[in-house]
Design a protein around this motif. Structure first.
Motif, mmCIF file in Angstrom:
data_model
loop_
_atom_site.group_PDB
_atom_site.id
_atom_site.type_symbol
_atom_site.label_atom_id
_atom_site.label_comp_id
_atom_site.label_asym_id
_atom_site.label_seq_id
_atom_site.Cartn_x
_atom_site.Cartn_y
_atom_site.Cartn_z
ATOM 1 N N ARG A 65 62.856 -2.433 31.352
ATOM 2 C CA ARG A 65 63.197 -1.784 29.863
ATOM 3 C C ARG A 65 64.856 -1.254 29.810
ATOM 4 N N ASN A 66 64.982 -1.145 28.578
ATOM 5 C CA ASN A 66 66.413 -0.637 28.235
ATOM 6 C C ASN A 66 67.531 -1.711 28.568
ATOM 7 N N LYS A 67 67.103 -2.935 28.514
ATOM 8 C CA LYS A 67 68.192 -3.994 28.597
ATOM 9 C C LYS A 67 68.175 -5.118 27.575
ATOM 10 N N LYS A 68 69.204 -5.670 27.201
ATOM 11 C CA LYS A 68 69.345 -6.548 26.362
ATOM 12 C C LYS A 68 69.277 -8.045 26.852
ATOM 13 N N THR A 69 68.295 -8.951 26.570
ATOM 14 C CA THR A 69 68.165 -10.179 27.394
ATOM 15 C C THR A 69 68.870 -11.456 26.425
ATOM 16 N N VAL A 70 69.902 -11.743 27.229
ATOM 17 C CA VAL A 70 70.381 -12.997 26.586
ATOM 18 C C VAL A 70 70.019 -14.555 27.333
ATOM 19 N N GLU A 71 69.811 -15.507 26.841
ATOM 20 C CA GLU A 71 69.294 -16.577 27.690
ATOM 21 C C GLU A 71 70.532 -17.572 27.591
ATOM 22 N N ILE A 72 71.060 -17.940 28.985
ATOM 23 C CA ILE A 72 72.200 -18.800 29.126
ATOM 24 C C ILE A 72 71.925 -19.616 30.273
ATOM 25 N N ASP A 73 72.204 -21.034 30.017
ATOM 26 C CA ASP A 73 71.889 -22.012 30.793
ATOM 27 C C ASP A 73 72.968 -22.260 31.873
ATOM 28 N N LEU A 74 72.825 -21.527 33.184
ATOM 29 C CA LEU A 74 74.075 -21.374 34.036
ATOM 30 C C LEU A 74 74.389 -22.824 34.647
ATOM 31 N N GLY A 337 55.716 1.565 21.641
ATOM 32 C CA GLY A 337 54.450 0.871 21.627
ATOM 33 C C GLY A 337 54.042 0.301 22.983
ATOM 34 N N MET A 338 54.991 0.345 24.028
ATOM 35 C CA MET A 338 54.827 -0.078 25.389
ATOM 36 C C MET A 338 54.857 1.202 26.112
ATOM 37 N N ARG A 339 53.825 1.187 27.100
ATOM 38 C CA ARG A 339 53.869 2.361 27.972
ATOM 39 C C ARG A 339 54.615 1.956 29.102
ATOM 40 N N SER A 340 55.313 3.027 29.919
ATOM 41 C CA SER A 340 56.314 2.570 31.046
ATOM 42 C C SER A 340 56.376 3.849 31.672
ATOM 43 N N VAL A 341 56.615 3.796 32.984
ATOM 44 C CA VAL A 341 56.607 4.793 34.019
ATOM 45 C C VAL A 341 58.084 5.556 34.121
ATOM 46 N N ARG A 342 57.777 6.863 33.852
ATOM 47 C CA ARG A 342 58.962 7.594 33.501
ATOM 48 C C ARG A 342 59.961 7.450 34.748
ATOM 49 N N ASN A 343 61.142 7.588 34.268
ATOM 50 C CA ASN A 343 62.297 7.865 35.406
ATOM 51 C C ASN A 343 62.015 9.271 36.130
ATOM 52 N N THR A 356 64.617 0.961 24.778
ATOM 53 C CA THR A 356 64.400 -0.526 24.499
ATOM 54 C C THR A 356 63.268 -0.794 25.381
ATOM 55 N N ALA A 357 62.282 -1.317 25.013
ATOM 56 C CA ALA A 357 61.142 -2.116 25.760
ATOM 57 C C ALA A 357 61.742 -3.102 26.386
ATOM 58 N N PRO A 358 60.941 -3.637 27.498
ATOM 59 C CA PRO A 358 61.323 -5.008 28.084
ATOM 60 C C PRO A 358 61.201 -6.085 26.892
ATOM 61 N N GLN A 359 62.188 -6.971 26.718
ATOM 62 C CA GLN A 359 62.064 -7.917 25.530
ATOM 63 C C GLN A 359 61.237 -9.233 26.127
ATOM 64 N N LYS A 360 60.765 -9.895 25.016
ATOM 65 C CA LYS A 360 60.510 -11.465 25.393
ATOM 66 C C LYS A 360 61.493 -12.473 24.971
ATOM 67 N N LEU A 361 61.138 -13.230 25.803
ATOM 68 C CA LEU A 361 62.371 -14.468 25.497
ATOM 69 C C LEU A 361 62.318 -14.916 23.891
ATOM 70 N N SER A 362 63.306 -15.095 23.528
ATOM 71 C CA SER A 362 63.434 -15.626 22.223
ATOM 72 C C SER A 362 63.689 -17.106 22.026
ATOM 73 N N ASN A 363 63.623 -17.733 23.065
ATOM 74 C CA ASN A 363 64.215 -19.210 23.127
ATOM 75 C C ASN A 363 65.340 -19.520 22.103
ATOM 76 N N GLN A 364 66.278 -18.454 22.107
ATOM 77 C CA GLN A 364 67.590 -18.609 21.594
ATOM 78 C C GLN A 364 68.729 -18.425 22.555
ATOM 79 N N SER A 365 69.869 -19.186 22.412
ATOM 80 C CA SER A 365 70.949 -19.271 23.554
ATOM 81 C C SER A 365 71.778 -18.023 23.056
#
Length: 367
Positions: A65-74, A337-343, A356-365
């Motif tokens: 949670r609380n992360k911004k996902t970016v998709e990068i081909d290393l 709308g997504m349940r999570s365990v409290r810190n 921010t809830a855990p993000q799904k992959l967007s298939n965007q670079s």
């Protein structure tokens, strides 16, 4: 505003130890950019069932949670340049690739710190960057080779802990190291390299068991639910359900005997001191367990609780959450709308945040 507001973390880690650490830091306000493989992402995205209502693996959702996902081909020059750009604007970088991988991509500490002198670079491995660099660091095998299985479960039947505990402990230790390095940076203006591995963390976290070996040459063994140095400190059966009693000193033992209506045990020469009780553990356990058959685990819990004795029924996970709720601890939060365990950390002035809830992959670079 969290206590780490304004800090940027480039998160190259996958699975559990690294993501757990960066989620804790994100909860405290850090801006975490999670770099994932396009279309595939973190390994734990496919670790299911179970999956939540939004279709995410609950394993992945539990630490991202609380992360911004970016998709990068290393594997591409373009991807590595994109990753380098993120790393050079970050305060902290976390990675758990096999030792040498980040160096081959030009994303190692030595390369990045030339242009980002304040970078705190946390490198996580299974067995260090030396002779153990080629050994894969999955929690199961670390529990095996690190001695934890040998003291868990019943005698002659080594058992892993029911959660990837070494990963969690390593993530917590790494987070503490990062915060210490941040404090040092305030004084010097310079970042530094932090290296941590699963095996070292486990050996340190074995605590009294590892100290017994290092200090006295005593090699611990599996003892089920008993304790090598304290008695009574174990799980007992009752009329219905199992009950844990942790009578860790003489006062607690006397009060336990009073609740069980067996004051004569206090003056029994077999049980006068903790060392006596450890020496006669089996005899004491048999007497206590026989007395506990009069009531259920929950009934005994109430009696022992009133007497100030650490004790409680053996709960399943649902019951554990219900117990926490009954104590007003509110162990579950809802994020979009997504349940999570409290810190579990509570700050008086700069509370943790859930934005921010855990993000799904967007298939965007990466953009």
């Amino acid at each position: 505003m969290g206590p780490l507001d304004g800090l940027v973390i480039a998160d190259f880690s996958r699975v559990l130890a690294g993501p757990y650490a960066t989620m804790m830091l994100a909860d405290m306000g850090a801006h975490v950019i999670k770099i994932e493989r396009p279309g595939i992402g973190d390994d734990t995205r496919s670790w299911g069932p179970p999956f939540n209502e939004q279709g995410l693996s609950t394993y992945f959702a539990g630490v991202n949670r609380n992360k911004k996902t970016v998709e990068i081909d290393l594997s591409t020059d373009e991807g590595r340049e994109q990753a380098r750009h993120i790393a050079l604007t970050a305060d902290i970088l976390v990675e758990n690739f096999r030792p040498g991988t980040m160096q081959r991509m030009g994303l190692d500490y030595k390369s990045l710190s030339k242009d980002n002198k304040g970078l705190i670079y946390a490198s996580l491995s299974g067995f260090g960057s030396g002779e153990g660099a080629d050994i894969g660091g999955y929690d199961l095998m670390v529990q095996a080779v690190g001695g934890l299985m040998s003291i868990n479960g019943e005698k002659d039947h080594p058992v892993k802990v029911g959660v990837a505990l070494v990963d969690v402990l390593t993530g917590l230790h790494m987070g503490m190291g990062i915060l210490a390095a941040l404090n040092a940076r305030h004084a010097t203006g310079k970042g530094q390299l932090i290296e941590i591995n699963l095996l070292h963390t486990l050996l340190s976290s074995l605590a009294n068991q590892s100290s017994a070996y290092v200090g006295a040459g005593v090699i611990g063994t599996a003892m089920g639910n008993t304790h090598p140095s304290i008695a009574p400190y174990q799980v007992f059966s009752t009329k219905h359900g199992d009950l844990a009693i942790a009578a860790g000193n003489d006062s607690l033992f006397r009060r336990t005997c009073d609740v069980l209506r067996m004051p004569e045990l206090v003056t029994d020469e077999r049980f006068l001191t903790n060392s006596d009780r450890v020496a006669h553990r089996e005899e004491l356990a048999a007497i206590i367990e026989d007395a506990l058959q009069e009531k259920t685990a929950h009934e005994w819990f109430e009696d022992l609780r009133r007497a100030g004795i650490p004790a409680g029924p053996v709960n399943d996970i649902q019951q554990a959450f219900q117990f926490a709720e009954s104590l007003g601890l509110d162990p579950i939060v809802e994020i979009n709308g997504m349940r999570s365990v409290r810190n579990p950390i509570n700050f008086s002035d700069t509370p943790v945040e859930y934005h921010t809830a855990p993000q799904k992959l967007s298939n965007q670079s990466f953009q």
